[in-house]
Design a protein around this motif. Structure first.
Motif, short mmCIF file in Angstrom:
data_model
loop_
_atom_site.label_atom_id
_atom_site.label_comp_id
_atom_site.label_asym_id
_atom_site.label_seq_id
_atom_site.Cartn_x
_atom_site.Cartn_y
_atom_site.Cartn_z
N ARG A 344 -11.05 0.68 7.09
CA ARG A 344 -9.64 0.36 6.86
C ARG A 344 -8.98 -0.21 8.11
N LYS A 345 -9.76 -0.47 9.15
CA LYS A 345 -9.21 -0.99 10.40
C LYS A 345 -9.99 -2.26 10.78
N ILE A 346 -9.26 -3.32 11.07
CA ILE A 346 -9.86 -4.60 11.46
C ILE A 346 -9.23 -5.03 12.77
N ARG A 347 -10.06 -5.30 13.78
CA ARG A 347 -9.56 -5.70 15.10
C ARG A 347 -9.36 -7.21 15.10
N LEU A 348 -8.13 -7.64 15.33
CA LEU A 348 -7.80 -9.06 15.29
C LEU A 348 -8.43 -9.85 16.42
N PHE A 371 -3.00 -4.19 3.89
CA PHE A 371 -3.19 -4.07 5.34
C PHE A 371 -1.90 -4.41 6.06
N GLU A 372 -1.66 -3.68 7.17
CA GLU A 372 -0.46 -3.91 7.97
C GLU A 372 -0.84 -4.04 9.43
N LYS A 373 0.02 -4.73 10.19
CA LYS A 373 -0.23 -4.91 11.62
C LYS A 373 0.79 -4.03 12.38
N PRO A 374 0.33 -2.91 12.96
CA PRO A 374 1.25 -2.05 13.71
C PRO A 374 1.85 -2.81 14.89
N PHE A 381 -4.38 -2.56 9.77
CA PHE A 381 -4.73 -1.20 9.38
C PHE A 381 -4.19 -0.92 7.97
N LEU A 382 -5.02 -0.27 7.16
CA LEU A 382 -4.65 0.13 5.80
C LEU A 382 -4.61 1.65 5.77
#
Length: 411
Positions: A344-348, A371-374, A381-382
């Motif tokens: 659920r986490k993707i590093r941009l 998915f959202e970008k903190p 991150f979802l």
């Protein structure tokens, strides 16, 4: 009964007179002759009057001319044999030399062109008839020999081998070296001209064949293009129908969910009449011919996002397909393992992600999936409590359609 013919005991041929027997003996060296009461066959063609002395001659005449009717005049032409042979002329029987002494002159068959003789024989003419025609026509051409045969086919000795004195053959003048060269050059020129004419004819035939094949290929190409257009139109029609059915199913599902929520809240069912808008005034009817614009569903927004990616990267179909497959992998991992945070986490900042998805505009699609970008972080991150499998399943379906449908984003 008096004899009507003479039969050669060596070859069986029948002869009408002593003169014919003598000529036959000189030509064949046969000496065994006997008187016969059987008349020489005389079959006359009803079409051209050509007499034939044997069934073989009849068959050859039929083959060459196509004439089929013959009249049997054997008995009409038959007459008793006169065994007293008339004396030969001195010019034929004797050769007087310069000293005045008479000697029997040797007779031989004339020399003729062997190639032309073979061609005449292949046409069905006997050797004697072909030799006679070539000898008396000047031994020049096949056409001349055939013309001579057509003019002399009524001659009684047409099928007898011509005989000439041996010294005539021996003293036949030969061509000089200059005449031989001229003759050879003429033959070469004739052969070259014939070859050039044949090559021109073959070239014309090949050109006609090329034109015909070109026309066929053009017609086939037009037909293929027409069929391809029909196929594309049919695919677009089927896609629209499928989309219409999907929207209808979603609308029915929303209506059912709405009715279920009202039932759980204890509210009465919505009256069908209440949900319908009041009839618009007659004047405004023409202006609002279509249904009111409704908000786009999430599935439609996802589809539009994928179409934008496809259209913005028209020249890179392979990269677009790889981006869609990568997005499908991200969505599938979350659906299968919702509790695993790593899925659920993707590093941009990941180079592989940027190359396959980020550079093509795939981040917007992931945001539609939840998915959202903190703030202040370079990740997508979802959250676990925001994992909606229904939304993710819709996203997976849209991605699968974009990958498998060859006309996605171009229709």
């Amino acid at each position: 009964m008096a004899g009507l013919s003479l039969r050669c005991g060596d070859c069986g041929v029948q002869l009408r007179s002593v003169e014919e027997a003598q000529a036959h003996a000189e030509a064949t060296s046969h000496t065994n002759f006997a008187e016969s009461t059987e008349a020489v066959l005389n079959l006359v063609c009803a079409d051209c009057g050509k007499p034939c002395r044997s069934q073989t001659e009849v068959d050859l005449h039929k083959k060459r001319t196509g004439h089929a009717e013959f009249t049997d005049k054997t008995m009409e032409a038959a007459k008793p044999i006169d065994l007293e042979a008339p004396p030969k002329p001195a010019s034929e029987a004797m050769d007087v030399d310069a000293s005045g002494s008479a000697e029997p002159q040797e007779l031989v068959s004339p020399e003729v062109n062997k190639e032309m003789l073979g061609e005449l024989e292949s046409m069905g003419f006997s050797t004697a008839r072909a030799t006679r025609a070539l000898h008396f026509s000047g031994n020049s051409t096949i056409e001349g020999a055939i013309n001579w045969l057509s003019e002399h086919q009524e001659d009684p000795d047409i099928d007898e081998m011509p005989m000439v004195p041996a010294n005539t053959v021996a003293n036949k003048p030969s061509l000089t070296e200059e005449e031989k060269k001229i003759k050879a050059q003429e033959l070469r020129d004739r052969a070259r001209k014939k070859k050039e004419e044949e090559e021109k004819r073959m070239e014309r035939e090949r050109e006609k064949e090329r034109i015909r094949i070109g026309k066929e290929l053009l017609e086939a190409k037009k037909m293929e293009e027409l069929n391809e257009r029909k196929r594309i139109i049919e695919l677009r029609r089927l896609e629209k129908e499928e989309e219409k059915r999907a929207r209808e199913k979603i609308r029915q599902k929303l209506e059912e969910d709405k009715a279920e929520r009202r039932r759980k809240l204890g509210l009465p069912a919505e009256a069908p009449a209440a949900s319908k808008p009041s009839a618009p005034p007659p004047v405004e009817e023409k202006k609002s011919a279509f249904l009111p614009v409704r908000p786009a569903t999430k599935a439609e927004r996802m589809r539009d996002c994928l179409r934008n990616i496809k259209q913005q990267n028209k020249e890179e179909d392979a990269k677009v397909k790889r981006a869609f497959q990568t997005l499908l992998t991200y969505i599938g991992n979350v659906v299968k393992n919702p509790d695993e945070e790593k899925f659920r986490k993707i590093r941009l900042t990941n180079a592989t992600f940027q190359e396959r998805v980020g550079s093509l505009g795939g981040i917007e699609f992931l945001e539609l999936c939840g998915f959202e970008k903190p703030e202040g972080e370079e990740i997508l991150f979802l959250a676990r409590d925001k994992v909606d499998k229904a939304v993710l399943n819709v996203a997976g379906a849209e991605l699968n359609s974009a990958i498998t449908n060859p006309f996605f984003g171009v229709l």
